[in-house]
Design an enzyme around this catalytic site. Structure first.
Site, PDB file in Angstrom:
ATOM      1  N   GLU A 187     -11.365  -0.904  -4.128  1.00 17.37           N
ATOM      2  CA  GLU A 187     -10.225   0.067  -2.721  1.00 17.37           C
ATOM      3  C   GLU A 187      -8.948   1.028  -3.123  1.00 17.37           C
ATOM      4  O   GLU A 187      -9.145   0.871  -4.565  1.00 17.37           O
ATOM      5  CB  GLU A 187     -10.034  -1.300  -1.707  1.00 17.37           C
ATOM      6  CG  GLU A 187      -8.943  -1.609  -2.264  1.00 17.37           C
ATOM      7  CD  GLU A 187      -9.004  -3.366  -0.747  1.00 17.37           C
ATOM      8  OE1 GLU A 187      -8.861  -3.091  -0.193  1.00 17.37           O
ATOM      9  OE2 GLU A 187      -7.846  -3.676  -1.380  1.00 17.37           O
ATOM     10  N   ASP A 197       0.645  -1.266  -0.124  1.00 12.85           N
ATOM     11  CA  ASP A 197       0.147   0.051   0.097  1.00 12.85           C
ATOM     12  C   ASP A 197       0.999   1.010  -0.050  1.00 12.85           C
ATOM     13  O   ASP A 197       0.493   2.330   1.036  1.00 12.85           O
ATOM     14  CB  ASP A 197      -0.572   0.264   1.227  1.00 12.85           C
ATOM     15  CG  ASP A 197      -1.292  -1.549   1.216  1.00 12.85           C
ATOM     16  OD1 ASP A 197      -2.075  -2.425   0.620  1.00 12.85           O
ATOM     17  OD2 ASP A 197      -2.011  -1.934   2.743  1.00 12.85           O
TER      18      ASP A 197
END
Length: 465
Positions: free
Chosen positions: A355, A189
């Site tokens: 997401e 991420d």
């Protein structure tokens, strides 16, 4: 004091001493990360290696086979159980850990037991420039060779034991030939950005079961190739009263002469879901402090999970907060960067959204990007849409980053983008399954180029090793 606290206290004492490496001075608490080989002090020419997945010391020379050289090469990474200590990852992706006191190579399961077994804290070795590796979860034991096999044995205050448990860090027998991952170890991420002449990476710390990592680190670079590890910048257990785990997907923005870190967090007890918080610092490398003492967005306040925050600031200075898993949301932030009008929250509807929202502007076009599928799925990928404003409306343009199986690249997603200041050169940071034996909780971070077609659409991004 509980067992974890005792271990941390003991490991902190262990790493307080000073180590000097032949090529680069470093304290024991800042052992250099990256590819290294480890040579026995009392058997020069013999190196820590694995054979049939068991740890030992064997002769390695310039005439040794490529396999022997590879088996004697490890990547030194931040400790899986503590960022103050270290773990050693072999070129095949497995980690050196002790089990029944024997050293062996195994895949990172992400469990607390594995993380502790695979973490070692350095202290001075028997001769100048050498290091001795202390077991994180058994601080009375050290890694040593016995009959050329590697064990974790109880410390003995003898010259023989000290020599058997001392090693020199040398240049790796198998130098790194690929450009990725850009930071050694397991991370995911990544948020990439540019402040004051340097690039910064803020990733999720990976390798934890259920993605339960408790802290964030910062890395910086002048060239997108050589990265400096600035250590832990926010620790949920220490710095956040309402969260102690699930330190996910940070994003940092500069505003008002300060730096704001938006993050997701959860609590081990209560299981009330993930909240979204904001922390502030006077430096891009922290330390950051919780700005509110409570979540900015509570779990369940809006559809989907309150995770994966991202902030985009438009040319007029207005900043927008994006977030969500299962549903994407956006809201203009107030000038203080830590509040907003709940009535102004909008839900973004784009086909395939899962997401990891990210927004950028090029010329007069806004680009809304996201990840599709599940991060545990090798088909995790990045898609995007374009629109006339930070709020849309958005028109989906397609997938631009996806797996490349011929190179063993899987699960390419949760990206961010940075523009080289003053140019039309763009780079994308993203994670993938760690090559070659990674998974949805064992991921690594890499950076590739992102280009645009003449019509303003994004050209397919080619993931590389």
């Amino acid at each position: 004091m509980d067992r974890r606290a005792r271990l941390l206290a003991v490991s902190s004492l262990i790493v307080a001493s000073t180590l000097t490496l032949p090529s680069a001075p470093a304290s024991a608490a800042t052992l250099p990360t990256g590819a290294r080989s480890l040579e026995s002090v009392n058997y020069p020419g013999r190196f820590i290696r694995h054979a049939d997945l068991l740890g030992r010391i064997d002769p390695v020379t310039s005439g040794s086979t490529a396999l022997a050289k590879s088996d004697a090469t490890f990547t030194v990474v931040s400790g899986l159980a503590s960022p103050s200590c270290y773990s050693f990852q072999a070129t095949n992706g497995l980690f050196l850990r002790h089990r029944d006191w024997r050293l062996r190579l195994e895949a990172n399961t992400g469990t607390p037991t594995f993380q502790a077994d695979a973490t070692f804290c350095p202290t001075d070795g028997s001769v100048a420039g050498s290091v001795s590796l202390v077991s994180f979860n058994h601080p009375d034991r050290r890694l040593r060779h016995r009959n050329f096999e590697l064990w974790v044995d109880a410390y003995q205050d003898t010259a023989q034991f000290r020599a058997d448990s001392s090693f020199r860090l040398t240049a790796p027998w198998t130098p790194k030939t690929s450009k990725g991952p850009v930071i050694p170890g397991l991370y995911a991420d990544p948020h990439i950005t540019f402040f004051n002449g340097r690039y910064y990476l803020y990733p999720t710390t990976d390798g934890y079961a259920s993605w339960s990592a408790p802290y964030y680190k910062a890395f910086s670079s002048a060239d997108l190739v050589n990265w400096t590890d600035h250590g832990v910048i926010l620790d949920h257990g220490r710095d956040v009263s309402w969260a102690d785990n699930s330190a996910w997907a940070p994003a940092v923005v500069a505003k008002n002469g300060r730096y704001y870190l938006y993050f997701s967090g959860g609590a081990a007890s209560g299981n009330t879901g993930k909240h979204l918080g904001v922390a502030v610092s006077d430096s891009p490398t922290g330390p950051f402090r919780d700005a509110l003492g409570k979540p900015l967005i509570l779990a369940g306040a809006y559809a989907g999970q309150a995770i994966d925050p991202m902030v985009f600031t438009d040319d007029n200075g207005q900043s927008y907060l994006y977030w969500g898993n299962g549903a994407a949301h956006v809201v203009p932030l107030n000038a203080d960067m830590v509040s907003f009008d709940p009535a102004a929250v909008r839900t973004i509807t784009t086909p395939g959204f899962r997401e990891a929202s990210f927004v950028l502007k090029r010329n007069s076009t806004y680009y809304f990007m996201w990840s599709e599928n599940d991060t545990r799925d090798e088909n995790y990928q990045v898609a995007y849409a374009t629109g006339p404003s930070p709020l849309g409306p958005w028109t989906k343009r397609g997938v631009v980053l996806q797996k490349r199986l011929e190179l063993g690249i899987k699960g390419t997603g949760h990206h961010s983008v940075v523009q080289v200041p003053g140019t039309d050169t763009w780079h994308v940071a993203y994670h993938r399954f760690a090559v070659p034996t990674g998974s949805g909780t064992n991921r690594e971070v890499t950076v590739d180029r992102m280009t645009f077609n003449a019509d303003g659409t994004i050209a397919p991004i080619l993931p590389t090793l």
